[in-house]
Scaffold this motif. Structure first.
Motif, PDB file in Angstrom:
ATOM      1  N   MET A   1       0.741  -1.163  -0.140  1.00 53.04           N
ATOM      2  CA  MET A   1       0.048   0.002   0.072  1.00 53.04           C
ATOM      3  C   MET A   1       0.848   1.295   0.142  1.00 53.04           C
ATOM      4  SD  MET A   1      -1.123   2.716   1.707  1.00 53.04           S
ATOM      5  CE  MET A   1      -0.567   2.406   3.575  1.00 53.04           C
ATOM      6  N   GLU A   2       1.797   1.344   0.852  1.00 52.14           N
ATOM      7  CA  GLU A   2       2.789   2.424   0.877  1.00 52.14           C
ATOM      8  C   GLU A   2       3.395   2.907  -0.448  1.00 52.14           C
ATOM      9  OE1 GLU A   2       2.782  -0.108   2.931  1.00 52.14           O
ATOM     10  OE2 GLU A   2       2.343   0.867   4.808  1.00 52.14           O
ATOM     11  N   ASN A   3       3.438   1.766  -1.287  1.00 45.41           N
ATOM     12  CA  ASN A   3       3.933   2.580  -2.559  1.00 45.41           C
ATOM     13  C   ASN A   3       3.003   3.687  -3.446  1.00 45.41           C
ATOM     14  OD1 ASN A   3       6.557   1.212  -3.948  1.00 45.41           O
ATOM     15  ND2 ASN A   3       5.418  -0.664  -2.952  1.00 45.41           N
ATOM     16  N   LEU A   4       1.664   3.516  -3.107  1.00 42.94           N
ATOM     17  CA  LEU A   4       0.835   4.568  -3.505  1.00 42.94           C
ATOM     18  C   LEU A   4       1.453   5.796  -3.182  1.00 42.94           C
ATOM     19  CD1 LEU A   4      -2.729   3.481  -2.434  1.00 42.94           C
ATOM     20  CD2 LEU A   4      -1.701   3.556  -4.943  1.00 42.94           C
ATOM     21  N   TYR A   5       2.049   6.169  -2.134  1.00 43.11           N
ATOM     22  CA  TYR A   5       2.523   7.451  -1.781  1.00 43.11           C
ATOM     23  C   TYR A   5       3.573   7.902  -2.442  1.00 43.11           C
ATOM     24  CZ  TYR A   5      -0.178   7.025   2.342  1.00 43.11           C
ATOM     25  OH  TYR A   5      -1.482   6.728   3.402  1.00 43.11           O
ATOM     26  N   VAL A   6       4.406   6.926  -3.314  1.00 45.33           N
ATOM     27  CA  VAL A   6       5.673   7.195  -3.919  1.00 45.33           C
ATOM     28  C   VAL A   6       5.080   8.099  -5.251  1.00 45.33           C
ATOM     29  CG1 VAL A   6       7.481   6.350  -5.396  1.00 45.33           C
ATOM     30  CG2 VAL A   6       7.010   5.275  -3.208  1.00 45.33           C
ATOM     31  N   ALA A   7       4.029   7.525  -5.744  1.00 45.41           N
ATOM     32  CA  ALA A   7       3.539   8.208  -6.975  1.00 45.41           C
ATOM     33  C   ALA A   7       2.854   9.617  -6.786  1.00 45.41           C
ATOM     34  CB  ALA A   7       2.699   7.372  -7.916  1.00 45.41           C
ATOM     35  N   GLN A   8       2.284   9.624  -5.650  1.00 50.82           N
ATOM     36  CA  GLN A   8       1.455  10.642  -5.259  1.00 50.82           C
ATOM     37  C   GLN A   8       2.188  11.819  -4.938  1.00 50.82           C
ATOM     38  OE1 GLN A   8      -0.510  11.000  -1.072  1.00 50.82           O
ATOM     39  NE2 GLN A   8      -2.220  10.454  -2.273  1.00 50.82           N
ATOM     40  N   ARG A   9       3.483  11.590  -4.447  1.00 50.12           N
ATOM     41  CA  ARG A   9       4.660  12.863  -4.256  1.00 50.12           C
ATOM     42  C   ARG A   9       3.982  13.922  -3.340  1.00 50.12           C
ATOM     43  NH1 ARG A   9       7.507  10.770  -3.441  1.00 50.12           N
ATOM     44  NH2 ARG A   9       8.829  12.455  -3.271  1.00 50.12           N
ATOM     45  N   SER A  10       3.587  13.470  -2.287  1.00 44.68           N
ATOM     46  CA  SER A  10       3.009  14.323  -0.993  1.00 44.68           C
ATOM     47  C   SER A  10       4.064  14.254   0.023  1.00 44.68           C
ATOM     48  CB  SER A  10       1.684  13.944  -0.803  1.00 44.68           C
ATOM     49  OG  SER A  10       1.571  12.823  -0.259  1.00 44.68           O
ATOM     50  N   ARG A  11       3.852  15.320   0.750  1.00 43.23           N
ATOM     51  CA  ARG A  11       4.671  15.549   2.032  1.00 43.23           C
ATOM     52  C   ARG A  11       4.240  16.439   3.143  1.00 43.23           C
ATOM     53  NH1 ARG A  11       7.222  20.870   0.175  1.00 43.23           N
ATOM     54  NH2 ARG A  11       6.509  20.809  -2.092  1.00 43.23           N
ATOM     55  N   ALA A  12       4.521  16.365   4.381  1.00 44.56           N
ATOM     56  CA  ALA A  12       4.245  17.167   5.501  1.00 44.56           C
ATOM     57  C   ALA A  12       5.281  18.091   5.352  1.00 44.56           C
ATOM     58  CB  ALA A  12       3.900  16.419   6.405  1.00 44.56           C
ATOM     59  N   VAL A  13       4.850  19.636   5.728  1.00 43.75           N
ATOM     60  CA  VAL A  13       5.605  20.582   6.118  1.00 43.75           C
ATOM     61  C   VAL A  13       5.243  21.087   7.220  1.00 43.75           C
ATOM     62  CG1 VAL A  13       6.544  22.878   5.151  1.00 43.75           C
ATOM     63  CG2 VAL A  13       6.004  21.017   3.281  1.00 43.75           C
ATOM     64  N   LEU A  14       6.155  20.847   8.383  1.00 46.14           N
ATOM     65  CA  LEU A  14       5.874  21.348   9.681  1.00 46.14           C
ATOM     66  C   LEU A  14       6.884  22.629   9.820  1.00 46.14           C
ATOM     67  CD1 LEU A  14       5.932  17.805  10.015  1.00 46.14           C
ATOM     68  CD2 LEU A  14       4.823  18.959  12.010  1.00 46.14           C
ATOM     69  N   SER A  15       6.312  23.492  10.673  1.00 45.97           N
ATOM     70  CA  SER A  15       7.327  24.873  10.751  1.00 45.97           C
ATOM     71  C   SER A  15       7.083  25.394  12.139  1.00 45.97           C
ATOM     72  CB  SER A  15       6.976  26.061   9.653  1.00 45.97           C
ATOM     73  OG  SER A  15       5.780  26.541   9.592  1.00 45.97           O
ATOM     74  N   CYS A  16       8.035  26.087  12.734  1.00 40.69           N
ATOM     75  CA  CYS A  16       7.482  26.726  13.615  1.00 40.69           C
ATOM     76  C   CYS A  16       8.498  28.125  13.797  1.00 40.69           C
ATOM     77  CB  CYS A  16       8.094  26.090  15.208  1.00 40.69           C
ATOM     78  SG  CYS A  16       9.834  25.514  15.277  1.00 40.69           S
ATOM     79  N   ALA A  17       7.792  28.984  14.222  1.00 37.27           N
ATOM     80  CA  ALA A  17       8.389  30.481  14.043  1.00 37.27           C
ATOM     81  C   ALA A  17       8.960  30.788  15.516  1.00 37.27           C
ATOM     82  CB  ALA A  17       7.203  31.456  13.679  1.00 37.27           C
ATOM     83  N   LEU A  18       9.881  31.390  15.663  1.00 34.89           N
ATOM     84  CA  LEU A  18      10.544  31.445  16.941  1.00 34.89           C
ATOM     85  C   LEU A  18      11.015  33.168  17.153  1.00 34.89           C
ATOM     86  CD1 LEU A  18      13.107  28.548  16.313  1.00 34.89           C
ATOM     87  CD2 LEU A  18      10.968  28.589  17.653  1.00 34.89           C
TER      88      LEU A  18
END
Length: 416
Positions: A1-18
């Protein structure tokens, strides 16, 4: 199932301002210690049969903390910087203003090895290690020996006939009730090539008082906050479609599997541990928000009671052959109430964000779902609306954000 994410090319972008001092060397040491604990953070994707596998990157190519000087625009630049197949699956960048008094840490993680919960846990752990290195108690960590098992290998035993029956039922239902999508307000033209467009984000933020009010209203109505949010977003989507009659709209909610597996999978483990729930509902311009929220909540409850969250995980490899299986008008991710990072005295966090991004958008399609990523860091609810400017324009998404914001404030106000 995890191979689906390879083609999907999505990512989580986390950030914090300091605000305040940040020691780049201590933060760099902390990042190297954290990534050493889980080898998938130091891996890349390699071809493996008909799919892909994880393999450790050579030492010289492993991700290290990068530092740069920049302003607010630097965040959007990082949001638009892809994680390519074959390259590192993680990137950490510390952006500092010229006076080095304000900073933004941007952490990008490929969806192949993360979901929202593990991404947030990684961000918090990184700052925990930073405090240790800053205080002189941090130590480099030896590289962990093995990759974890994928979530799809941890599902409870199943009957193949039951899975096949579930897939057939889902395919028939999605074919019988196709969902309507929101039309793009930007026309695809050759005069406006895609390289002139980018991912941007409209953001809705409630203060702690309004967040508490929304929770109280949900509790008083016997609903979840998630159901209220989904209803508000579905109604906003319906108002951007023509016609007066009810339209069948789809609401996709990623469902966390970590706590539903036996034994439970800890939040810090960097794997994608979600499945999808699609609910198709008739929505008209005059549909009552609370009634719609009850339908959403009841549908989610029935989905979990039937054990369909595991069945959906098992049929996800069929998604490329049946794209409508998880095609919704709106996609509403929700991390629930979580705590943000803890920093040493003298440095203050002013903001924490989680924004999903993809590498591929298709303006030529003319319409698509829109995404709403919901987080509640330290008592403040936020909804991030990422969008590609060749599809949905900034004014279009700004108006949508304002409309949903007004709906939520009205609900929160009525609670008090």
């Amino acid at each position: 199932m995890e191979n689906l994410y390879v083609a999907q090319r999505s990512r989580a972008v986390l950030s914090c301002a300091l605000d305040g001092p940040v020691d780049p060397s201590a933060l760099s040491a902390a990042f190297e210690a954290v990534t050493a604990e889980q080898p998938q953070l130091l891996a890349h994707l390699v071809p493996d049969g008909d799919g892909h596998a994880l393999e450790l990157l050579p030492e010289a190519e492993r991700p290290r903390l990068r530092t740069r000087t920049g302003s607010e625009e630097a965040y959007l630049e990082e949001l638009n910087a892809p994680l390519t197949v074959g390259g590192p699956l993680t990137r950490a960048v510390l952006v500092s203003d010229p006076d080095e008094e304000r900073h933004t840490l941007v952490l990008s993680i490929d969806h192949v090895i993360t979901d929202g919960h593990s991404g947030i846990a990684l961000l918090n752990t990184l700052w925990d290690r930073y405090r240790e290195f800053l205080g002189g108690t941090g130590v480099p960590r030896p590289l962990a020996a093995e990759f974890p098992e994928p979530i799809s290998a941890l599902l409870p035993p199943s009957d193949a006939a039951d899975t096949a029956e579930h897939l057939a039922r889902r395919v028939e239902k999605t074919g019988r009730h196709p969902v309507a999508l929101v039309p793009y307000d930007v026309e695809a033209t050759e005069e406006a090539p895609e390289e002139h467009h980018r991912i941007e984000v409209q953001r809705l933020l409630l203060d702690t008082g309004a967040t508490t009010g929304l929770r109280e209203r949900a509790r008083a109505e016997g609903l979840s906050v998630h159901a209220l949010l989904c209803a508000a977003l579905l109604l906003a989507a319906r108002r951007r479609m023509d016609g007066a009659d009810p339209r069948v709209l789809g609401c996709v909610s990623p469902v966390d599997l970590r706590s539903r597996l036996s034994p439970p999978v800890p939040a810090h483990l960097m794997v994608a541990a979600v499945t999808m729930h699609l609910q198709a509902l008739p929505v008209g311009e005059d549909t009552d928000l609370l009634e719609l929220a009850r339908e959403v909540g009841d549908g989610m409850r029935d989905f979990l009671d039937r054990g369909d969250h595991f069945r959906e995980m098992r049929i996800m490899p069929s998604a490329p052959r049946h794209p409508a299986l998880h095609l919704g008008t709106v996609i509403v991710t929700n991390m629930g109430a979580v705590s943000g990072p803890r920093l040493p005295t003298g440095t203050r966090i002013t903001d924490v964000r989680l924004v999903p991004a993809r590498e591929h958008y298709f303006p030529q399609a003319g319409r698509s779902p829109f995404m709403a990523c919901v987080t509640t860091f330290d008592g403040r609810l936020a909804i991030e609306f990422p969008h590609y400017t060749a599809c949905f324009s900034r004014p279009f998404m700004s108006e949508l954000r304002a409309e949903v914001h007004a709906s939520l404030l009205a609900l929160a106000k009525s609670a008090t």
